[in-house]
Motif scaffolding. Structure first.
Motif, short mmCIF file in Angstrom:
data_model
loop_
_atom_site.label_atom_id
_atom_site.label_comp_id
_atom_site.label_asym_id
_atom_site.label_seq_id
_atom_site.Cartn_x
_atom_site.Cartn_y
_atom_site.Cartn_z
N CYS A 1 33.26 -35.23 -33.75
CA CYS A 1 32.87 -36.20 -32.72
C CYS A 1 31.66 -37.00 -33.19
O CYS A 1 31.58 -38.21 -32.95
N GLU B 1 32.62 -39.74 -35.27
CA GLU B 1 33.24 -40.80 -34.47
C GLU B 1 32.19 -41.58 -33.66
O GLU B 1 32.50 -42.57 -33.03
N GLU C 1 36.85 -46.04 -24.59
CA GLU C 1 36.38 -45.89 -25.97
C GLU C 1 36.10 -44.42 -26.28
O GLU C 1 36.47 -43.91 -27.34
N LYS D 1 37.49 -41.82 -24.84
CA LYS D 1 38.78 -41.12 -24.88
C LYS D 1 39.44 -41.29 -26.25
O LYS D 1 39.93 -40.32 -26.82
N GLN D 2 39.42 -42.50 -26.77
CA GLN D 2 40.05 -42.77 -28.06
C GLN D 2 39.35 -42.00 -29.18
O GLN D 2 39.98 -41.36 -30.01
N LYS D 3 38.02 -42.05 -29.18
CA LYS D 3 37.26 -41.36 -30.23
C LYS D 3 37.41 -39.84 -30.12
O LYS D 3 37.51 -39.15 -31.13
N GLU E 1 39.99 -38.23 -28.85
CA GLU E 1 41.34 -37.90 -29.30
C GLU E 1 41.43 -37.93 -30.82
O GLU E 1 42.10 -37.07 -31.41
N ASN E 2 40.78 -38.90 -31.46
CA ASN E 2 40.76 -38.96 -32.92
C ASN E 2 40.17 -37.67 -33.51
O ASN E 2 40.72 -37.10 -34.45
N ALA E 3 39.06 -37.23 -32.96
CA ALA E 3 38.41 -36.02 -33.44
C ALA E 3 39.30 -34.80 -33.20
O ALA E 3 39.44 -33.93 -34.06
N LYS F 1 42.57 -34.71 -32.99
CA LYS F 1 43.69 -34.74 -33.93
C LYS F 1 43.27 -34.22 -35.30
O LYS F 1 44.00 -33.48 -35.95
N LYS F 2 42.07 -34.61 -35.73
CA LYS F 2 41.57 -34.14 -37.03
C LYS F 2 41.32 -32.63 -36.99
O LYS F 2 41.56 -31.94 -37.98
N LYS G 1 44.53 -30.46 -37.50
CA LYS G 1 45.20 -30.48 -38.81
C LYS G 1 44.83 -29.29 -39.64
O LYS G 1 43.88 -28.65 -39.56
#
Length: 71
Positions: free
Chosen positions: A25, A28, A57, A59-61, A63-65, A67-68, A71
Motif C-alpha cells: 500500500c 501505491e 482512488e 479503492k483502486q490502489k 485493490e492493486n496492492a 492483487k500483488k 500472487k
C-alpha cells in the motif's frame, strides 16, 4: 475506522501478510495502519471529509496492492 483482519487458511492470524500489505500500500501511495492482538489487522482511517473521487482512488490502489499480495 475500518479494520480488515488477515488470517491464514486455518484461520490463524497472519501478521506477515499484514506487513506485506502495508508495504504494498505504501508503494501505491497509501498510508494504512496495523493493529490487533497479533498485528494482523489492517486499519483504514479515512478523514470524515473524504470525497467520492478520493475514495475511488483509494479503492483502486488498495485493490492493486491486494492483487500483488495474493500472487
Amino acid at each position: 475506522l475500518v479494520g480488515i483482519e488477515l488470517v491464514n487458511k486455518d484461520e490463524s492470524p497472519d501478521p506477515l501478510s499484514c506487513n506485506a500489505m502495508m508495504n504494498l500500500c505504501l508503494k501505491e501511495g497509501l498510508l494504512i495502519g496495523k493493529g490487533g492482538l497479533h498485528g494482523n489487522v489492517i486499519r483504514i482511517a479515512p478523514p470524515l471529509n473524504i470525497t467520492k473521487k478520493e475514495l475511488k482512488e483509494f479503492k483502486q490502489k488498495f485493490e492493486n496492492a491486494l492483487k500483488k499480495l495474493s500472487k
